[in-house]
Design a protein around this motif. Sequence first.
Motif, PDB file in Angstrom:
ATOM      1  N   GLY A  55      -6.100 -14.912  -7.727  1.00  0.00           N
ATOM      2  CA  GLY A  55      -5.114 -14.782  -6.655  1.00  0.00           C
ATOM      3  C   GLY A  55      -4.667 -16.124  -6.112  1.00  0.00           C
ATOM      4  N   ASP A  56      -5.623 -17.061  -5.987  1.00  0.00           N
ATOM      5  CA  ASP A  56      -5.268 -18.407  -5.516  1.00  0.00           C
ATOM      6  C   ASP A  56      -4.279 -19.073  -6.461  1.00  0.00           C
ATOM      7  OD1 ASP A  56      -6.970 -18.052  -3.399  1.00  0.00           O
ATOM      8  OD2 ASP A  56      -8.602 -19.231  -4.246  1.00  0.00           O
ATOM      9  N   GLY A  57      -4.477 -18.847  -7.776  1.00  0.00           N
ATOM     10  CA  GLY A  57      -3.563 -19.427  -8.750  1.00  0.00           C
ATOM     11  C   GLY A  57      -2.160 -18.878  -8.620  1.00  0.00           C
ATOM     12  N   LEU A  58      -2.059 -17.558  -8.407  1.00  0.00           N
ATOM     13  CA  LEU A  58      -0.738 -16.957  -8.191  1.00  0.00           C
ATOM     14  C   LEU A  58      -0.050 -17.609  -6.997  1.00  0.00           C
ATOM     15  CD1 LEU A  58      -1.672 -13.168  -8.611  1.00  0.00           C
ATOM     16  CD2 LEU A  58      -0.668 -14.683 -10.329  1.00  0.00           C
ATOM     17  N   ARG A  59      -0.825 -17.767  -5.898  1.00  0.00           N
ATOM     18  CA  ARG A  59      -0.246 -18.341  -4.684  1.00  0.00           C
ATOM     19  C   ARG A  59       0.036 -19.827  -4.841  1.00  0.00           C
ATOM     20  NH1 ARG A  59      -4.237 -17.601  -1.644  1.00  0.00           N
ATOM     21  NH2 ARG A  59      -4.908 -19.729  -1.219  1.00  0.00           N
ATOM     22  N   ALA A  60      -0.837 -20.549  -5.581  1.00  0.00           N
ATOM     23  CA  ALA A  60      -0.661 -21.995  -5.739  1.00  0.00           C
ATOM     24  C   ALA A  60       0.662 -22.327  -6.415  1.00  0.00           C
ATOM     25  CB  ALA A  60      -1.823 -22.575  -6.545  1.00  0.00           C
ATOM     26  N   THR A  61       1.104 -21.466  -7.329  1.00  0.00           N
ATOM     27  CA  THR A  61       2.400 -21.682  -7.966  1.00  0.00           C
ATOM     28  C   THR A  61       3.533 -21.163  -7.096  1.00  0.00           C
ATOM     29  OG1 THR A  61       1.436 -21.533 -10.174  1.00  0.00           O
ATOM     30  CG2 THR A  61       3.799 -21.179 -10.003  1.00  0.00           C
ATOM     31  N   GLN A 174     -16.971 -24.012 -11.419  1.00  0.00           N
ATOM     32  CA  GLN A 174     -15.732 -24.762 -11.516  1.00  0.00           C
ATOM     33  C   GLN A 174     -14.921 -24.329 -12.737  1.00  0.00           C
ATOM     34  OE1 GLN A 174     -14.502 -27.168  -9.368  1.00  0.00           O
ATOM     35  NE2 GLN A 174     -16.138 -26.470  -8.035  1.00  0.00           N
ATOM     36  N   ALA A 175     -15.612 -24.089 -13.859  1.00  0.00           N
ATOM     37  CA  ALA A 175     -14.912 -23.696 -15.082  1.00  0.00           C
ATOM     38  C   ALA A 175     -14.230 -22.341 -14.906  1.00  0.00           C
ATOM     39  CB  ALA A 175     -15.898 -23.648 -16.245  1.00  0.00           C
ATOM     40  N   VAL A 176     -14.943 -21.368 -14.330  1.00  0.00           N
ATOM     41  CA  VAL A 176     -14.361 -20.040 -14.124  1.00  0.00           C
ATOM     42  C   VAL A 176     -13.175 -20.117 -13.170  1.00  0.00           C
ATOM     43  CG1 VAL A 176     -14.811 -17.791 -13.064  1.00  0.00           C
ATOM     44  CG2 VAL A 176     -16.423 -18.729 -14.716  1.00  0.00           C
ATOM     45  N   GLN A 177     -13.328 -20.901 -12.111  1.00  0.00           N
ATOM     46  CA  GLN A 177     -12.217 -21.032 -11.168  1.00  0.00           C
ATOM     47  C   GLN A 177     -10.990 -21.641 -11.843  1.00  0.00           C
ATOM     48  OE1 GLN A 177     -14.326 -23.225  -8.088  1.00  0.00           O
ATOM     49  NE2 GLN A 177     -14.341 -21.436  -6.761  1.00  0.00           N
ATOM     50  N   LEU A 178     -11.219 -22.622 -12.709  1.00  0.00           N
ATOM     51  CA  LEU A 178     -10.082 -23.232 -13.401  1.00  0.00           C
ATOM     52  C   LEU A 178      -9.435 -22.266 -14.391  1.00  0.00           C
ATOM     53  CD1 LEU A 178     -11.439 -26.821 -13.935  1.00  0.00           C
ATOM     54  CD2 LEU A 178      -9.333 -26.224 -12.759  1.00  0.00           C
ATOM     55  N   ILE A 179     -10.257 -21.482 -15.091  1.00  0.00           N
ATOM     56  CA  ILE A 179      -9.698 -20.518 -16.038  1.00  0.00           C
ATOM     57  C   ILE A 179      -8.772 -19.549 -15.326  1.00  0.00           C
ATOM     58  CG2 ILE A 179     -10.247 -18.567 -17.539  1.00  0.00           C
ATOM     59  CD1 ILE A 179     -12.818 -20.055 -18.311  1.00  0.00           C
ATOM     60  N   PHE A 180      -9.271 -18.981 -14.237  1.00  0.00           N
ATOM     61  CA  PHE A 180      -8.493 -17.948 -13.556  1.00  0.00           C
ATOM     62  C   PHE A 180      -7.422 -18.530 -12.643  1.00  0.00           C
ATOM     63  CE2 PHE A 180     -12.196 -15.527 -14.850  1.00  0.00           C
ATOM     64  CZ  PHE A 180     -11.618 -14.351 -15.269  1.00  0.00           C
ATOM     65  N   LEU A 181      -7.678 -19.715 -12.076  1.00  0.00           N
ATOM     66  CA  LEU A 181      -6.692 -20.302 -11.168  1.00  0.00           C
ATOM     67  C   LEU A 181      -5.572 -20.985 -11.948  1.00  0.00           C
ATOM     68  CD1 LEU A 181      -7.496 -22.178  -7.876  1.00  0.00           C
ATOM     69  CD2 LEU A 181      -5.663 -22.940  -9.357  1.00  0.00           C
ATOM     70  N   ASP A 182      -5.940 -21.911 -12.833  1.00  0.00           N
ATOM     71  CA  ASP A 182      -4.941 -22.730 -13.520  1.00  0.00           C
ATOM     72  C   ASP A 182      -4.462 -22.112 -14.829  1.00  0.00           C
ATOM     73  OD1 ASP A 182      -4.930 -24.693 -11.562  1.00  0.00           O
ATOM     74  OD2 ASP A 182      -6.603 -25.759 -12.453  1.00  0.00           O
ATOM     75  N   THR A 183      -5.411 -21.675 -15.666  1.00  0.00           N
ATOM     76  CA  THR A 183      -5.027 -21.218 -16.998  1.00  0.00           C
ATOM     77  C   THR A 183      -4.356 -19.854 -16.966  1.00  0.00           C
ATOM     78  OG1 THR A 183      -6.919 -22.440 -17.879  1.00  0.00           O
ATOM     79  CG2 THR A 183      -5.885 -20.838 -19.339  1.00  0.00           C
ATOM     80  N   VAL A 184      -4.786 -18.978 -16.062  1.00  0.00           N
ATOM     81  CA  VAL A 184      -4.219 -17.633 -15.981  1.00  0.00           C
ATOM     82  C   VAL A 184      -3.327 -17.484 -14.747  1.00  0.00           C
ATOM     83  CG1 VAL A 184      -4.719 -15.161 -15.840  1.00  0.00           C
ATOM     84  CG2 VAL A 184      -6.182 -16.660 -17.224  1.00  0.00           C
ATOM     85  N   GLY A 185      -3.886 -17.776 -13.571  1.00  0.00           N
ATOM     86  CA  GLY A 185      -3.190 -17.479 -12.320  1.00  0.00           C
ATOM     87  C   GLY A 185      -1.897 -18.235 -12.122  1.00  0.00           C
ATOM     88  N   GLN A 186      -1.905 -19.542 -12.362  1.00  0.00           N
ATOM     89  CA  GLN A 186      -0.710 -20.323 -12.053  1.00  0.00           C
ATOM     90  C   GLN A 186       0.455 -20.036 -13.001  1.00  0.00           C
ATOM     91  OE1 GLN A 186      -1.068 -24.085  -9.930  1.00  0.00           O
ATOM     92  NE2 GLN A 186      -3.161 -24.224 -10.690  1.00  0.00           N
ATOM     93  N   PRO A 187       0.230 -19.926 -14.318  1.00  0.00           N
ATOM     94  CA  PRO A 187       1.366 -19.530 -15.161  1.00  0.00           C
ATOM     95  C   PRO A 187       1.872 -18.136 -14.815  1.00  0.00           C
ATOM     96  CG  PRO A 187      -0.397 -20.450 -16.500  1.00  0.00           C
ATOM     97  CD  PRO A 187      -0.963 -20.253 -15.135  1.00  0.00           C
ATOM     98  N   LEU A 188       0.934 -17.213 -14.556  1.00  0.00           N
ATOM     99  CA  LEU A 188       1.342 -15.859 -14.185  1.00  0.00           C
ATOM    100  C   LEU A 188       2.097 -15.860 -12.863  1.00  0.00           C
ATOM    101  CD1 LEU A 188       1.214 -12.863 -14.910  1.00  0.00           C
ATOM    102  CD2 LEU A 188      -0.989 -12.740 -13.702  1.00  0.00           C
ATOM    103  N   GLY A 189       1.688 -16.748 -11.946  1.00  0.00           N
ATOM    104  CA  GLY A 189       2.389 -16.855 -10.665  1.00  0.00           C
ATOM    105  C   GLY A 189       3.838 -17.244 -10.843  1.00  0.00           C
ATOM    106  N   GLY A 190       4.103 -18.175 -11.776  1.00  0.00           N
ATOM    107  CA  GLY A 190       5.487 -18.565 -12.036  1.00  0.00           C
ATOM    108  C   GLY A 190       6.309 -17.431 -12.611  1.00  0.00           C
ATOM    109  N   LEU A 191       5.722 -16.667 -13.531  1.00  0.00           N
ATOM    110  CA  LEU A 191       6.439 -15.532 -14.114  1.00  0.00           C
ATOM    111  C   LEU A 191       6.698 -14.444 -13.079  1.00  0.00           C
ATOM    112  CD1 LEU A 191       4.541 -15.252 -17.535  1.00  0.00           C
ATOM    113  CD2 LEU A 191       6.845 -16.158 -17.141  1.00  0.00           C
ATOM    114  N   LEU A 192       5.668 -14.134 -12.279  1.00  0.00           N
ATOM    115  CA  LEU A 192       5.824 -13.091 -11.262  1.00  0.00           C
ATOM    116  C   LEU A 192       6.821 -13.510 -10.186  1.00  0.00           C
ATOM    117  CD1 LEU A 192       2.116 -11.926 -10.839  1.00  0.00           C
ATOM    118  CD2 LEU A 192       3.956 -10.769 -12.074  1.00  0.00           C
TER     119      LEU A 192
END
Length: 451
Positions: A55-61, A174-192
Motif C-alpha cells: 500500500g505504501d508503494g501505491l501511495r509513494a507513486t 528490508q528486502a520484503v518491504q522493497l519487493i512490495f513497495l518498490d518492485t510491485v507497489g510503485q509500478p502498480l501505483g503508476g498504472l492505477l
Amino acid sequence: MSNVDDAAGSPADTPDVAEAEAAPADAERRAVPEGARGRDGANRLIAAAGVSALGDGLRATALPLLAVTYTTDPALLALVTVAGTVPMLLSPLAGVAADRWPRRSLMVWLDVGRAVIVGLVALLVWTESADLAVLYVAAFLLGVGETVFGITAQAYLPEVVPEARLTSANGRLQAVQLIFLDTVGQPLGGLLFAVSAALPFLLDAASFAIGVMVLLTVHSLSASAAKSAPTSAAGTGTGSAPKPPGWGEMVRDGFRYLRGDRLLMLLAVMLGWLNFFFAGVSAILVLYVLEVLGLGKTAYGFFLAVAALGGLIGGLAASRLRERFGTFPVVSAALVALGAACLLMGLVHNPVAGVAGFFALNLAAVVYQALTVAFRQTTVAREVIGRINGVYRLIGTGGAPLGAVCAGLVAGQTEVWTPFVVSGAALLLLAAVTWGPLRRLGGPRGAEAGG
C-alpha cells in the motif's frame, strides 16, 4: 530510508488487544521450541510489513504524481516531503510511547488510524475535492503514524526474533518491504493512477486493514513477554509496580543514555547527515525522473522498481557481509557507495545511469540500515530501547525536512540534478571523516552485534 494520529483511542485503553500480547498459554509455549516461535513471529511480522509496504508503494507513486497535477514548482512539491518528515521531530515522544504501551497494540492502532486517513484522501480525490493543502495535511498525519510505528516496530522485533538472527531478520524485512513497495507497489501505483487517481489511495487503506489482521496473530517470545509490559519502563513490571516515570523523565533518560555511549551518538549524528541529503534527493526524485531522464509518469514507477532490486540484494546480503567483514567496515563502505551513487545520478543524465545509480543507492542504504538497526537492537536493553531509539531517530532524521526544503530551493534556482552532486560529495566526505572513529569505537562491539 525508509515508513498518523491516535484518533482510534489511546492504546492504554485497549485491554483486549493488550492482553492478547501475552500470547499463547504456557503449555503451548513449552511445546514449541523458541527458535520455531521466533521464525513464526518473524515471518508474520514480515508478512504484515509486506502487505503494508504494498500500500505504501501505491501511495509513494500516486502522491507525487497527484501533487504534480496541482503544481510543478520544486519548492511546493518539496513541501509534500517536508510535511511527511516534520513528524520525525516527535521521535523522542514516539520512543516513550513504545516503552510505555504494549508495542503490538500500539502498532495495531496506528495502522487503524492510517487506514482512516488514507481512506479519506481517496474519497476527497474521487470527489475532486483534494488540493495541495489536503496533501500536506495527509502527509503530516501519515508521517506521525510512520514515525511512531517505525520506532515501535524496531523495539518490538527483538521480542519475536532471537538475538542471533536479528541482522538476518532486519535484512529480510528490508528486502520484503522493497519487493512490495518498490518492485510491485510503485509500478502498480503508476498504472492505477492512470486509471483513477483515487484508486491507489483506496488500496493503500485496504493494505493497512489487512496489516492489522496479520499483526494480531504475532506473539512475543516467552523470554521477552515480560519485558514488553508497559510497566517495564519503571524497572519492575511485577506485583504492585511503582508508577512509571513521566514522559519528560523518560525522554531525558533517552538523551542521557545516548550521550553516555559515544558510538551510538556517532551513529546518530552520521544518520542525521545522511538523511539530510537523502531526504533532499528523495524530495525532487519525481522531477529528476520526469525532466532530467525524460521518462513519463507511468515509467516513474517502473524506474523505481528496477532500482529497488539493488535494495533487495542488499537486504538479503547484509548478514553475510557482516559475518565476512564486520559491522562497521561494511557501514563505512555503504556510505562510500551512497556517495558514489548520488554522483553518478547527478553527473550522467540518461536513464541507464539513473537506474544504475538508484540501484546502488538502494543497495547501500538497505545494508547500512539493516546493520545499524540490528546493532542497536542487540546492544540496548529492550525495556528502554523505545525511548533511546526515539532520541536516536530525532538526531538521525530531524534534519530531513530542512534537507528536503534546501534541495527544492537549490533545484529551483539551478538545475534539478544539482542536489544529487552536492549530496554525493557530502556523503563521501562523511565516509572519509568517520572511517577511523568507527573502526576505533566499533571494533569489538560490531563483531558481537546482531548475527
